[in-house]
Design an enzyme around this catalytic site. Structure first.
Site, mmCIF file in Angstrom:
data_model
loop_
_atom_site.group_PDB
_atom_site.id
_atom_site.type_symbol
_atom_site.label_atom_id
_atom_site.label_comp_id
_atom_site.label_asym_id
_atom_site.label_seq_id
_atom_site.Cartn_x
_atom_site.Cartn_y
_atom_site.Cartn_z
ATOM 1 C CG ASN A 369 -1.929 -1.173 1.129
ATOM 2 O OD1 ASN A 369 -2.412 -1.506 0.047
ATOM 3 N ND2 ASN A 369 -2.211 -1.806 2.254
ATOM 4 C CG ASP A 370 4.348 3.438 2.489
ATOM 5 O OD1 ASP A 370 3.754 4.502 2.230
ATOM 6 O OD2 ASP A 370 5.203 3.351 3.381
ATOM 7 C CG ASP A 371 6.557 0.672 -2.769
ATOM 8 O OD1 ASP A 371 7.412 1.330 -3.368
ATOM 9 O OD2 ASP A 371 6.817 -0.020 -1.771
#
Length: 634
Positions: A369-371
């Site tokens: 999710n961060d990327d």
């Protein structure tokens, strides 16, 4: 008073540097420098399999290990770690013996041996280190230990099943358990004798606490009575699980650590070391060897997608047009890395199409999710005028929104993999690795994107739930704990900027508490610095010096909270603009976390990304057309 020339010149110098360092494919490639585990395990594996023609690589890795040793003879997970790190020291000690370039009587190894013995010997090492020793015949497999592979046969509809573990845990546990169950060992002419480092070799067992007292193991023991053919089927399922998750370069899930474990697991299943799968895996590991890490270093993965997304975004925040060739090339690269295949995330989120992004250049099935949020930030401006980019953007946003946990937050890789029971497994780092729960850093960064670039506000049901989760998980002192960066500075930055972006007032109690905390931990120099020790104690621990990334995180949170006129921000910006502010130790201090207490990350990109980003944000806030001046404090 100083003119904005210094700020403008510093931003321009970052931009010019990035123009020259961008690769032909549009990416930026920085060293992803982890701990020494990968270097040590690479030496051990190459020697254990007696792989020929790798003398120079083994020598280079060995030399780097020696350079990392402290004068006391230890190796550390981070510079200010008290005394030394037992597991890291054992890894380096054994690898240097395996290398064949050093004997046990070498002064560097006699010092290390003394520390290992004083710290309780091999018995007190982390279980991942014990596992590597055990497959090489250097530590006894326990007679009682067995995790039935039939566990993989339990349907996902059952409350306790294999897919309740985090993606990170699954991809490592499967090969580890195969070899452990079979009590596989391998030896070569290079295998050293280290019996003298056992505390009680005749009675101590590997994973000594992993006994029937574990709730999890009680459930596993029930599977032992199943028919033999189901156990065989379990091994087949485990083997297939690994093989289906091998990337094109031969690595397992793009991780070096998992690939090491897979190689030994396949050997335990009867594969020849010359089999195509194992040869490809070794070649994939060799492709992860970097010469730009202050020496030769085996990266656990690359960080190319992450770095490229964050740099493209920071450049655009610094007013580099999305139509500039540099941004266009980065966007093209990032589009090529959007996932098209469904990975394990589909188990808990089956009705959504693929559309996320992973961390490394070779990651095609394990998005996070961060990327995904980072890439979406980087391509938003281009998406407004380009149909192809817009379609990719919409797929990514739909995927990201669908990955929200039922508690309102976001985890790293998957959805609702937060079964608390699994944290009771009596293994080190079970709380950190066995599950993938919502975290403040992920939740904050996701909603920062959704608010700033997707137009969602605190009235949106998904955002409302995320804000509630963040408010509920704020520490009493006003900070938040960050899981993937060090640590409270990282989490607080992400939470504050996320909530501000969706419309939470800077004057709200929750934001004001965070601002007060950030200013209370500012160093006298004007910067901020936090020790990796925070991640072990789950309590803020300051460094005596500041780091560029952590200073930037704190400043960005304050600036986005409209505290940019505060003296704390003025001092911080002056500190950041002064090249003499940061020592070599500060510039190389690890501010990323893989596994608390074991694996920390020095992102070589962070000293470019975050200072550029916060300077751009500060300039946007304070630059005036009338005077072009701003105030700084020395």
């Amino acid at each position: 008073m100083l003119t904005t020339n210094k700020l403008d010149q510093t931003i321009d110098s970052f931009i010019n540097k990035l123009k020259t360092t961008q690769k032909n494919d549009g990416s930026w490639k920085y060293c992803f420098e982890g701990g020494l585990m990968t270097d040590a395990f690479m030496i051990i594996m190459l020697r254990a399999l007696d792989i020929k023609n790798e003398e120079q690589l083994i020598k280079d890795l060995s030399e780097r290990l020696l350079l990392k040793q402290t004068k006391e003879g230890t190796w550390k997970a981070y510079p200010d770690e008290k005394s030394g790190n037992l597991s890291a020291t054992i890894q380096a000690y054994c690898a240097l013996l395996f290398s064949g370039f050093l004997s046990q009587t070498h002064p560097a190894l006699t010092k290390a041996e003394h520390f290992i013995k004083e710290s309780g010997g091999l018995n007190n090492a982390h279980f991942m280190t014990k596992w590597m020793l055990a497959v090489n015949g250097l530590y006894p497999w326990p007679t009682f230990f067995y995790v039935p592979m039939t566990f993989l046969l339990i349907p996902t509809s059952f409350p306790l099943n294999f897919y309740q573990f985090s993606a990170y845990a699954r991809i490592h546990f499967i090969p580890m358990m195969i070899a452990a169950n079979k009590k596989f060992t391998i030896s070569s002419p290079y295998t050293p004798a280290i019996n003298h480092l056992y505390r009680h070799p005749s009675t101590q067992d590997f994973l000594d606490d992993f006994r029937s007292k574990s709730v999890f193991m009680n459930e596993m023991n029930k599977l032992l009575s199943l028919p033999d053919y189901l156990h065989r089927l379990g091994y087949e399922r485990a083997e297939r699980y690994m093989l289906k998750r091998i990337e094109d370069d031969g690595t397992l899930y793009s991780y070096a650590s998992a690939t090491f474990f897979m190689i030994f697991a396949l050997l335990s299943l009867g594969y020849s070391k010359n089999s195509a799968t194992i040869v490809n895996a070794i070649n994939g590991l060799k492709q992860l060897v970097s010469t730009s890490c202050n020496g030769v270093h085996l990266e656990n993965s690359t960080s190319t997608v992450w770095d490229t997304a964050l740099l493209s975004y920071a450049l655009q925040e610094a007013k580099v047009s999305d139509q500039e060739n540099m941004i266009q090339q980065a966007t093209s690269y990032l589009l090529s890395k959007q996932h098209t295949k469904k990975g394990d995330w589909k188990i808990h989120n089956p009705n959504v199409s693929a559309g996320g992004w992973g961390f490394s250049h070779n990651n095609t099935i394990n998005p996070d999710n961060d990327d995904t949020a980072a890439v979406l930030r980087a391509i938003t401006r281009t998406a407004r005028s380009n149909d192809r980019v817009r379609n990719a953007w919409y797929r990514g946003v739909k995927y990201l929104l669908s990955m929200q946990n039922s508690d309102g937050g976001w985890g790293a890789f998957e959805k609702n993999t937060d079964l608390a029971l699994l944290t009771l497994i009596p293994l080190e780092n079970a709380e950190d690795a066995a599950i993938d729960p919502s975290t403040p850093d992920l939740t904050g960064r996701v909603i920062e994107f959704l608010g700033t670039y997707a137009g969602l506000t605190k009235q949106h049901p998904s955002i409302k739930a995320a804000i509630h989760w963040l408010e509920k998980n704020q520490e009493k002192d006003g900070s938040w704990y960050g899981r993937w960066g060090v640590c409270y500075l990282y989490g607080t930055w992400a939470a504050v900027t996320g909530m501000i972006s969706v419309g939470v007032s800077p004057n709200s109690v929750v934001i004001q508490k965070a601002i007060h905390w950030l200013e209370s931990v500012q160093l006298g120099s004007g910067g901020w610095g936090e020790s990796c020790y925070s991640s072990e104690q789950k309590k803020y621990t300051p460094l005596p010096y500041s780091t560029p990334s952590q200073t930037s995180w704190a400043l960005d949170a304050l600036i986005q909270s409209n505290a940019y006129k505060n003296i704390s921000v003025q001092k911080g910006i002056s500190h950041l603009l002064n090249p003499a502010s940061f020592s070599k130790t500060a510039l190389t201090y690890p501010t990323g976390i893989g596994l608390p207490g074991q694996f920390y990350i020095h992102y070589h990109s962070y000293n470019d990304i975050f200072p550029l980003l916060v300077m751009a944000h500060y300039r946007s806030k304070i630059k005036t057309k009338s005077t072009g001046n701003f105030q700084t404090y020395n």
